[in-house]
Write a protein that holds these residues in place. Structure first.
Motif, PDB file in Angstrom:
ATOM      1  N   GLN A  43       0.854  -1.182   0.000  1.00  0.00           N
ATOM      2  CA  GLN A  43       0.000   0.000   0.000  1.00  0.00           C
ATOM      3  C   GLN A  43       0.895   1.238   0.000  1.00  0.00           C
ATOM      4  O   GLN A  43       1.878   1.293   0.734  1.00  0.00           O
ATOM      5  CB  GLN A  43      -0.901   0.023   1.235  1.00  0.00           C
ATOM      6  CG  GLN A  43      -1.769  -1.219   1.383  1.00  0.00           C
ATOM      7  CD  GLN A  43      -1.224  -2.213   2.387  1.00  0.00           C
ATOM      8  OE1 GLN A  43      -0.202  -2.857   2.142  1.00  0.00           O
ATOM      9  NE2 GLN A  43      -1.875  -2.341   3.538  1.00  0.00           N
ATOM     10  N   ILE A  44       0.532   2.225  -0.805  1.00  0.00           N
ATOM     11  CA  ILE A  44       1.343   3.437  -0.915  1.00  0.00           C
ATOM     12  C   ILE A  44       0.417   4.638  -1.146  1.00  0.00           C
ATOM     13  O   ILE A  44      -0.606   4.519  -1.821  1.00  0.00           O
ATOM     14  CB  ILE A  44       2.384   3.302  -2.054  1.00  0.00           C
ATOM     15  CG1 ILE A  44       3.345   4.498  -2.070  1.00  0.00           C
ATOM     16  CG2 ILE A  44       1.714   3.101  -3.411  1.00  0.00           C
ATOM     17  CD1 ILE A  44       4.563   4.290  -2.981  1.00  0.00           C
ATOM     18  N   ALA A  45       0.771   5.757  -0.551  1.00  0.00           N
ATOM     19  CA  ALA A  45      -0.008   6.990  -0.739  1.00  0.00           C
ATOM     20  C   ALA A  45       0.952   8.173  -0.706  1.00  0.00           C
ATOM     21  O   ALA A  45       2.097   8.058  -0.264  1.00  0.00           O
ATOM     22  CB  ALA A  45      -1.079   7.132   0.337  1.00  0.00           C
ATOM     23  N   ARG A 158     -13.861  -5.121   1.041  1.00  0.00           N
ATOM     24  CA  ARG A 158     -13.536  -4.770   2.433  1.00  0.00           C
ATOM     25  C   ARG A 158     -12.031  -4.825   2.666  1.00  0.00           C
ATOM     26  O   ARG A 158     -11.464  -3.974   3.352  1.00  0.00           O
ATOM     27  CB  ARG A 158     -14.236  -5.715   3.411  1.00  0.00           C
ATOM     28  CG  ARG A 158     -15.722  -5.451   3.612  1.00  0.00           C
ATOM     29  CD  ARG A 158     -16.256  -6.304   4.741  1.00  0.00           C
ATOM     30  NE  ARG A 158     -15.668  -5.913   6.024  1.00  0.00           N
ATOM     31  CZ  ARG A 158     -15.450  -6.754   7.036  1.00  0.00           C
ATOM     32  NH1 ARG A 158     -15.729  -8.042   6.901  1.00  0.00           N
ATOM     33  NH2 ARG A 158     -14.948  -6.319   8.166  1.00  0.00           N
ATOM     34  N   GLN A 159     -11.369  -5.827   2.103  1.00  0.00           N
ATOM     35  CA  GLN A 159      -9.921  -5.924   2.249  1.00  0.00           C
ATOM     36  C   GLN A 159      -9.226  -4.731   1.589  1.00  0.00           C
ATOM     37  O   GLN A 159      -8.274  -4.172   2.139  1.00  0.00           O
ATOM     38  CB  GLN A 159      -9.410  -7.225   1.635  1.00  0.00           C
ATOM     39  CG  GLN A 159      -9.671  -8.464   2.473  1.00  0.00           C
ATOM     40  CD  GLN A 159      -9.176  -9.708   1.783  1.00  0.00           C
ATOM     41  OE1 GLN A 159      -9.596 -10.023   0.656  1.00  0.00           O
ATOM     42  NE2 GLN A 159      -8.281 -10.432   2.437  1.00  0.00           N
ATOM     43  N   LEU A 160      -9.688  -4.363   0.411  1.00  0.00           N
ATOM     44  CA  LEU A 160      -9.071  -3.244  -0.304  1.00  0.00           C
ATOM     45  C   LEU A 160      -9.233  -1.942   0.474  1.00  0.00           C
ATOM     46  O   LEU A 160      -8.281  -1.155   0.596  1.00  0.00           O
ATOM     47  CB  LEU A 160      -9.690  -3.109  -1.695  1.00  0.00           C
ATOM     48  CG  LEU A 160      -9.514  -4.300  -2.648  1.00  0.00           C
ATOM     49  CD1 LEU A 160     -10.247  -4.044  -3.958  1.00  0.00           C
ATOM     50  CD2 LEU A 160      -8.046  -4.595  -2.896  1.00  0.00           C
ATOM     51  N   ILE A 161     -10.421  -1.711   1.014  1.00  0.00           N
ATOM     52  CA  ILE A 161     -10.667  -0.486   1.784  1.00  0.00           C
ATOM     53  C   ILE A 161      -9.822  -0.477   3.055  1.00  0.00           C
ATOM     54  O   ILE A 161      -9.216   0.537   3.415  1.00  0.00           O
ATOM     55  CB  ILE A 161     -12.171  -0.366   2.121  1.00  0.00           C
ATOM     56  CG1 ILE A 161     -12.967  -0.130   0.839  1.00  0.00           C
ATOM     57  CG2 ILE A 161     -12.419   0.756   3.121  1.00  0.00           C
ATOM     58  CD1 ILE A 161     -14.472  -0.217   1.029  1.00  0.00           C
ATOM     59  N   TYR A 162      -9.770  -1.624   3.725  1.00  0.00           N
ATOM     60  CA  TYR A 162      -8.938  -1.743   4.925  1.00  0.00           C
ATOM     61  C   TYR A 162      -7.475  -1.462   4.593  1.00  0.00           C
ATOM     62  O   TYR A 162      -6.796  -0.710   5.295  1.00  0.00           O
ATOM     63  CB  TYR A 162      -9.077  -3.148   5.517  1.00  0.00           C
ATOM     64  CG  TYR A 162      -7.980  -3.526   6.481  1.00  0.00           C
ATOM     65  CD1 TYR A 162      -8.073  -3.195   7.830  1.00  0.00           C
ATOM     66  CD2 TYR A 162      -6.849  -4.199   6.041  1.00  0.00           C
ATOM     67  CE1 TYR A 162      -7.063  -3.536   8.710  1.00  0.00           C
ATOM     68  CE2 TYR A 162      -5.834  -4.541   6.913  1.00  0.00           C
ATOM     69  CZ  TYR A 162      -5.937  -4.218   8.252  1.00  0.00           C
ATOM     70  OH  TYR A 162      -4.933  -4.544   9.117  1.00  0.00           O
ATOM     71  N   ALA A 163      -6.990  -2.078   3.528  1.00  0.00           N
ATOM     72  CA  ALA A 163      -5.576  -1.956   3.173  1.00  0.00           C
ATOM     73  C   ALA A 163      -5.194  -0.513   2.860  1.00  0.00           C
ATOM     74  O   ALA A 163      -4.159  -0.018   3.323  1.00  0.00           O
ATOM     75  CB  ALA A 163      -5.255  -2.860   1.988  1.00  0.00           C
ATOM     76  N   VAL A 164      -6.009   0.178   2.085  1.00  0.00           N
ATOM     77  CA  VAL A 164      -5.648   1.537   1.689  1.00  0.00           C
ATOM     78  C   VAL A 164      -5.753   2.500   2.868  1.00  0.00           C
ATOM     79  O   VAL A 164      -5.025   3.509   2.936  1.00  0.00           O
ATOM     80  CB  VAL A 164      -6.499   2.001   0.494  1.00  0.00           C
ATOM     81  CG1 VAL A 164      -7.884   2.479   0.927  1.00  0.00           C
ATOM     82  CG2 VAL A 164      -5.786   3.094  -0.286  1.00  0.00           C
ATOM     83  N   SER A 165      -6.625   2.193   3.843  1.00  0.00           N
ATOM     84  CA  SER A 165      -6.739   3.072   5.005  1.00  0.00           C
ATOM     85  C   SER A 165      -5.462   3.088   5.835  1.00  0.00           C
ATOM     86  O   SER A 165      -5.208   4.045   6.579  1.00  0.00           O
ATOM     87  CB  SER A 165      -7.923   2.638   5.881  1.00  0.00           C
ATOM     88  OG  SER A 165      -7.638   1.434   6.579  1.00  0.00           O
ATOM     89  N   ASP A 166      -4.642   2.032   5.711  1.00  0.00           N
ATOM     90  CA  ASP A 166      -3.395   1.976   6.465  1.00  0.00           C
ATOM     91  C   ASP A 166      -2.370   3.006   5.995  1.00  0.00           C
ATOM     92  O   ASP A 166      -1.387   3.263   6.702  1.00  0.00           O
ATOM     93  CB  ASP A 166      -2.774   0.571   6.366  1.00  0.00           C
ATOM     94  CG  ASP A 166      -3.332  -0.376   7.420  1.00  0.00           C
ATOM     95  OD1 ASP A 166      -4.036   0.099   8.335  1.00  0.00           O
ATOM     96  OD2 ASP A 166      -3.079  -1.584   7.330  1.00  0.00           O
ATOM     97  N   VAL A 167      -2.579   3.566   4.800  1.00  0.00           N
ATOM     98  CA  VAL A 167      -1.630   4.582   4.319  1.00  0.00           C
ATOM     99  C   VAL A 167      -2.263   5.949   4.112  1.00  0.00           C
ATOM    100  O   VAL A 167      -1.555   6.962   4.104  1.00  0.00           O
ATOM    101  CB  VAL A 167      -0.932   4.117   3.015  1.00  0.00           C
ATOM    102  CG1 VAL A 167       0.059   3.001   3.309  1.00  0.00           C
ATOM    103  CG2 VAL A 167      -1.934   3.678   1.956  1.00  0.00           C
TER     104      VAL A 167
END
Length: 400
Positions: A43-45, A158-167
């Motif tokens: 994940q990257i932002a 749900r996994q995608l939303i969870y993952a992107v929230s980490d960054v």
């Protein structure tokens, strides 16, 4: 969010993100059944770029990279991790840094770990991402998907939303923490911590040092020498077979074998742990060989296990006084006491005149270590007052 599944798209993403002053990162991986972690997702932002509209940033400012696609090549990401103009921001970075060290042969730099930054800013010993997201970004993070099978495809929404929230929340956390650190004039403190974290040696599994993670109840030279060779063999075997260490032999089995020091297959029958744990004749022979090598080493080559310090009554009293000083200084500075000095540092300070411990180096010496030494020398005293613990200067004896 963008979901990157080709090297071409990854190259375009990294070229774009290189224009940002920092990027926030996280990884999802699996290693329950392997020695080497299996990278499943990156994940990257980034923050908004100059002239970028809020709508464009919402669409372009965060991405998920799928390293499990057969055609994926992470080389562009590794190049971004090497870019000296872009700060790489992680939370609780050690496992993420291990991933990059293993797969890319690098430690991302320059680096910021927001968990360490939070310890410098009064958020306690080990502030969680959820706590910082709530307190600094005003966001609620659902960590119920932390244990998901990230290797399975397709990933759920749900996994995608969870993952992107980490960054995405990490961007706000980073900016607010760095502002606090700059205001408190503690940038040099963080620089020292990040330099230590970025040391490549911190992220390598060295078979030579594997024995240190196993404690013997009654250590002696021959037992420790046997343990070192056993642990070295197990580490190399686990790496070669890509199995968790415990799937080769468990820690308690190695400890028992090092104490028993069997020389024959019959001797191995006395180890109940080995009988439960062993699965092959090859393991039996390898264990006997490792123990034989360890016992054949001369005394000068025996390893030494760092023992738990034993403090007498006088040293214990001094250690307690030093801990009071540490807690007082941590409260005054709003810094996690554990970051300033570990318990082992305090014990060594009580026993040794001026030990080589982190508490007596760099910024830690300035804010705590020097006063700790002065307290030991009787130059200052601790008193209790309405404002808490106060340091008082002591006058030297008459005629001194």
């Amino acid at each position: 969010m963008r979901f990157i599944k080709t090297k071409t798209d990854l190259q375009a993403l990294c070229d774009e993100y290189r224009a940002a002053p920092y990027v926030t990162l996280d990884t999802e991986f699996m290693r329950e059944r392997t020695y080497w972690p299996i990278l499943c997702l990156v994940q990257i932002a980034r923050p908004p770029l100059p002239g970028e509209t809020p709508e464009a940033h919402e669409a372009q400012g965060a991405a998920l990279i799928d390293p499990m696609v057969a055609e994926m090549d992470l080389a562009p990401l590794f190049e971004l991790m090497r870019d000296p103009q872009v700060i790489k921001v992680f939370h609780a970075a050690r496992q993420d840094l291990e991933i990059f060290s293993l797969l890319g042969g690098l430690v991302p730099a320059p680096l910021m770990d927001t968990q360490v930054a939070a310890m410098v800013c009064g958020f306690g010993e080990q502030a969680s991402y959820e706590t910082l997201a709530r307190d600094l970004a005003g966001a609620q993070v659902d960590k119920s998907l932390r244990g998901s099978d990230w290797s399975a495809r397709p990933l759920s929404q749900r996994q995608l939303i969870y993952a992107v929230s980490d960054v995405t929340h990490l961007r706000v956390i980073y900016e607010k923490l760095t502002a606090r650190i700059a205001k408190a004039d503690r940038l040099e403190w963080i620089s020292e911590e990040m330099a230590a974290l970025a040391d490549p040696a911190q992220h390598r599994a060295d078979p030579e040092e594997a024995w240190r993670r196993i404690r013997l109840r009654n250590p002696n030279g021959p037992a420790l020498s046997a343990l070192r060779e056993l642990a070295r063999w197990r580490e190399e075997e686990a790496q070669k077979r890509n199995l968790p260490r415990g799937r080769v032999l468990k820690d308690e089995t190695l400890a028992e074998l090092a104490q028993l020091k069997p020389k024959t297959i019959e001797d191995l029958g006395r180890s109940r742990a080995f009988q439960r744990d062993n699965r092959s004749s090859e393991t039996t022979q390898a264990v006997l060989k490792a123990i034989k090598v360890g016992l054949a080493l001369p005394k000068a080559d025996w390893p030494v296990q760092e023992e738990t310090l034993k403090l007498d009554a006088k040293a214990s009293a001094l250690a307690e006084l030093l801990r009071v000083l540490l807690r007082a200084r941590a409260a005054d500075l709003d810094v996690a006491a554990k970051l300033m000095a570990q318990s082992a540092d305090i014990d060594r300070l009580a026993l040794e005149e001026e030990p080589d411990v982190p508490a007596l180096r760099g910024w830690r010496r300035e804010v705590f270590g020097e006063e700790a030494l002065r307290l030991k020398r009787g130059e200052i005293a601790l008193t209790a007052g309405p404002q808490g613990i106060v340091v008082a200067e002591l006058k030297p004896p008459t005629g001194a």
